[in-house]
Design an enzyme around this catalytic site. Structure first.
Site, mmCIF file in Angstrom:
data_model
loop_
_atom_site.group_PDB
_atom_site.id
_atom_site.type_symbol
_atom_site.label_atom_id
_atom_site.label_comp_id
_atom_site.label_asym_id
_atom_site.label_seq_id
_atom_site.Cartn_x
_atom_site.Cartn_y
_atom_site.Cartn_z
ATOM 1 N N LYS A 40 0.850 -1.206 0.000
ATOM 2 C CA LYS A 40 0.000 0.000 0.000
ATOM 3 C C LYS A 40 0.885 1.255 0.000
ATOM 4 O O LYS A 40 2.100 1.159 0.213
ATOM 5 C CB LYS A 40 -0.950 -0.019 1.195
ATOM 6 C CG LYS A 40 -0.264 -0.082 2.550
ATOM 7 C CD LYS A 40 -1.281 -0.251 3.663
ATOM 8 C CE LYS A 40 -0.592 -0.435 4.993
ATOM 9 N NZ LYS A 40 -1.321 0.079 6.115
ATOM 10 N N ARG A 140 -9.718 -0.109 15.834
ATOM 11 C CA ARG A 140 -9.882 0.508 14.523
ATOM 12 C C ARG A 140 -11.118 -0.116 13.889
ATOM 13 O O ARG A 140 -12.206 0.027 14.430
ATOM 14 C CB ARG A 140 -8.593 0.252 13.711
ATOM 15 C CG ARG A 140 -8.361 1.204 12.597
ATOM 16 C CD ARG A 140 -6.915 1.213 12.113
ATOM 17 N NE ARG A 140 -6.409 -0.056 11.610
ATOM 18 C CZ ARG A 140 -5.193 -0.216 11.074
ATOM 19 N NH1 ARG A 140 -4.376 0.808 10.966
ATOM 20 N NH2 ARG A 140 -4.789 -1.395 10.645
ATOM 21 N N TYR A 268 14.349 31.674 4.461
ATOM 22 C CA TYR A 268 13.186 32.404 4.988
ATOM 23 C C TYR A 268 13.278 32.611 6.498
ATOM 24 O O TYR A 268 13.678 31.700 7.226
ATOM 25 C CB TYR A 268 11.903 31.607 4.722
ATOM 26 C CG TYR A 268 11.490 31.527 3.281
ATOM 27 C CD1 TYR A 268 11.129 32.669 2.564
ATOM 28 C CD2 TYR A 268 11.430 30.294 2.633
ATOM 29 C CE1 TYR A 268 10.727 32.578 1.234
ATOM 30 C CE2 TYR A 268 11.025 30.197 1.309
ATOM 31 C CZ TYR A 268 10.676 31.348 0.614
ATOM 32 O OH TYR A 268 10.285 31.259 -0.684
ATOM 33 N N MET A 315 10.212 24.981 -0.118
ATOM 34 C CA MET A 315 9.360 24.019 -0.836
ATOM 35 C C MET A 315 10.198 23.131 -1.766
ATOM 36 O O MET A 315 9.942 21.936 -1.900
ATOM 37 C CB MET A 315 8.307 24.786 -1.645
ATOM 38 C CG MET A 315 7.201 23.905 -2.166
ATOM 39 S SD MET A 315 6.011 24.786 -3.188
ATOM 40 C CE MET A 315 5.177 25.784 -1.998
HETATM 41 C C1 LIG Z 1 -3.807 -4.398 8.564
HETATM 42 C C2 LIG Z 1 -2.339 -4.296 8.303
HETATM 43 N N1 LIG Z 1 -1.620 -5.415 8.141
HETATM 44 C C3 LIG Z 1 -0.298 -5.386 7.916
HETATM 45 C C4 LIG Z 1 0.384 -4.196 7.837
HETATM 46 C C5 LIG Z 1 1.860 -4.205 7.622
HETATM 47 O O1 LIG Z 1 2.500 -3.752 8.765
HETATM 48 P P1 LIG Z 1 4.094 -3.647 8.826
HETATM 49 O O2 LIG Z 1 4.465 -2.663 7.784
HETATM 50 O O3 LIG Z 1 4.366 -3.146 10.187
HETATM 51 O O4 LIG Z 1 4.604 -5.005 8.552
HETATM 52 C C6 LIG Z 1 -0.327 -2.998 8.008
HETATM 53 C C7 LIG Z 1 0.411 -1.731 7.949
HETATM 54 O O5 LIG Z 1 0.007 -0.668 8.299
HETATM 55 C C8 LIG Z 1 -1.722 -3.047 8.240
HETATM 56 O O6 LIG Z 1 -2.439 -1.934 8.414
#
Ligand SMILES: Cc1ncc(COP(=O)(O)O)c(C=O)c1O
Length: 378
Positions: A40, A140, A268, A315
């Site tokens: 992700k 969560r 700045y 920036m």
């Molecule tokens: C639900 C879930 N699983 C696994 C992971 C992976 O975690 P890590 O990067 O600490 O291995 C994340 C990361 O945010 C997550 O939100």
């Protein structure tokens, strides 16, 4: 976002290190457990596709993302392995998930009710794969009581257009030395699993930290994120049981070098004034690239020497105090190794009072990503 290909500031990623990081962890993970690579947020800033390919070389059997769009990006680019979307997808878009054979997270009854209300208007050709999320203590998303979990599992199992493919939880403290809360979450998860008549294909609980320090929790799949990128999930709190190599470097070059007299204000707000004649170098990177403004006073590496970032970070540019005159075009390392010295993502995070996850994820798409071994890949 427009990428600055015509500027000497770059993220350099070594995909081989990602492959090796997974393989070294594979040795301490039970052979019957699958690994899904968490890619992700554009592969934690490293580039989702290159990371996915490197992870496949290490034998991962699936991927996790947070967003439907991230999953579609992987599919559009030829990734055919299972993909689990860890966040809940708005039910109106579930046809896309189904068409693309994506697994989605069901985190509460309200979401499931919305899916049921809309399912006849969606084009679901093959049963939609769902993973039930259990909230064992993260607070969560997720089911946290036995009855609602059982009810959801039953509804999914009974519905011809839904398939219960997985069940999972997420640990809040697997990266901490104190195990008490981890054990509490683990036993909550196990207890809830025990209340189900049968378990689905995937049962998973472990992130990188659980896989590294807790014999991979419970389940048959690991969701491996940060450790695959070569970073210690605990920051520097716990010692890694395997060798990990950071896969990302952030580099630039000196575009101006000048000797300024004493009492010269830099940047700045004139928050830095030279107290003697100083060599000041300008580096073309700034907070619009994700290099935080709060890093003023931190350092970068030039020819193996630590050079302080002086004055406010702009920036697009920042200034550094050089120990001597360096030629224009001299390499500047903001994250990584330079002549045997290292500034790690952890060092940057410590200075900015954050975590290396955030430092990497914030690196913006303005920065070209160069992959060692595949130099022309964007
Ligand atoms: C639900 C879930 N699983 C696994 C992971 C992976 O975690 P890590 O990067 O600490 O291995 C994340 C990361 O945010 C997550 O939100």
């Amino acid at each position: 976002m427009i990428t600055g290909w015509h500027r000497p500031t770059r993220i350099i990623v070594d995909p081989q290190k990602i492959t090796e990081n997974i393989l070294s962890q594979r040795k301490i993970i039970a052979p019957d457990k699958e690994i899904f690579a968490v890619v992700k947020a554009n592969g934690y800033g490293h580039g989702d596709l290159a990371v996915a390919k490197a992870a496949l070389k290490a034998g991962v059997t699936g991927f996790c993302v947070a967003l439907l769009d991230e999953a579609l990006h992987l599919r559009e680019n030829g990734i055919t392995e299972p993909i689990l979307i860890l966040n809940m997808v708005d039910p109106q878009f579930l046809s896309l998930a189904s068409e693309n054979n994506l697994s989605v997270t069901c985190g509460n009854q309200e979401w499931l009710d919305q899916v049921l209300a809309q399912i006849n208007h969606l084009s679901i050709q093959k049963p939609l794969k769902l993973h039930l999320k259990i909230d064992s203590g993260m607070g969560r998303i997720g089911f946290f009581d036995e009855k609602s979990l059982q009810k959801a599992a039953q509804i999914i199992s009974d519905h011809p257009q839904l398939e219960l493919e997985g069940i999972f939880t997420h640990f809040a403290t697997a990266d901490e030395a104190d195990e008490e809360y981890y054990q509490h979450q683990l036993s909550t998860f196990k207890k809830l699993l025990d209340t189900l008549p049968q378990l689905p294909r995937y049962v998973h609980s472990s992130n990188s930290a659980a896989a590294l320090w807790h014999e991979a929790g419970v389940g048959n799949m690991i969701r491996m994120g940060i450790s695959m990128y070569g970073l210690n999930p605990s920051g520097s709190a716990l010692v890694l049981p395997v060798n990990l190599q950071p896969a990302l470097e952030l580099v630039s070059e000196l575009i101006q070098v000048k000797l300024v007299p004493a009492d010269t204000g830099i940047s700045y707000g004139k928050t830095y004034t030279t107290d003697c004649p100083q060599w000041i170098g300008t580096v073309p990177i700034g907070y619009a690239d994700g290099y935080l403004r709060s890093l003023q006073g931190f350092h970068v590496l030039v020819e193996g020497e630590l050079c302080e970032i002086v004055g406010r970070i702009n920036m697009d540019q920042l200034m550094i105090h050089l120990p001597k005159k360096f030629p224009l075009g001299t390499k500047v390392t903001l994250i990584g190794e330079n002549r045997g010295k290292i500034v790690s993502a952890q060092d940057v995070a410590d200075f900015a009072k954050t975590i290396h996850y955030e430092i990497c994820c914030l690196l913006s798409d303005r920065l070209p990503r160069i992959y060692l071994g595949e130099r022309d890949q964007k």
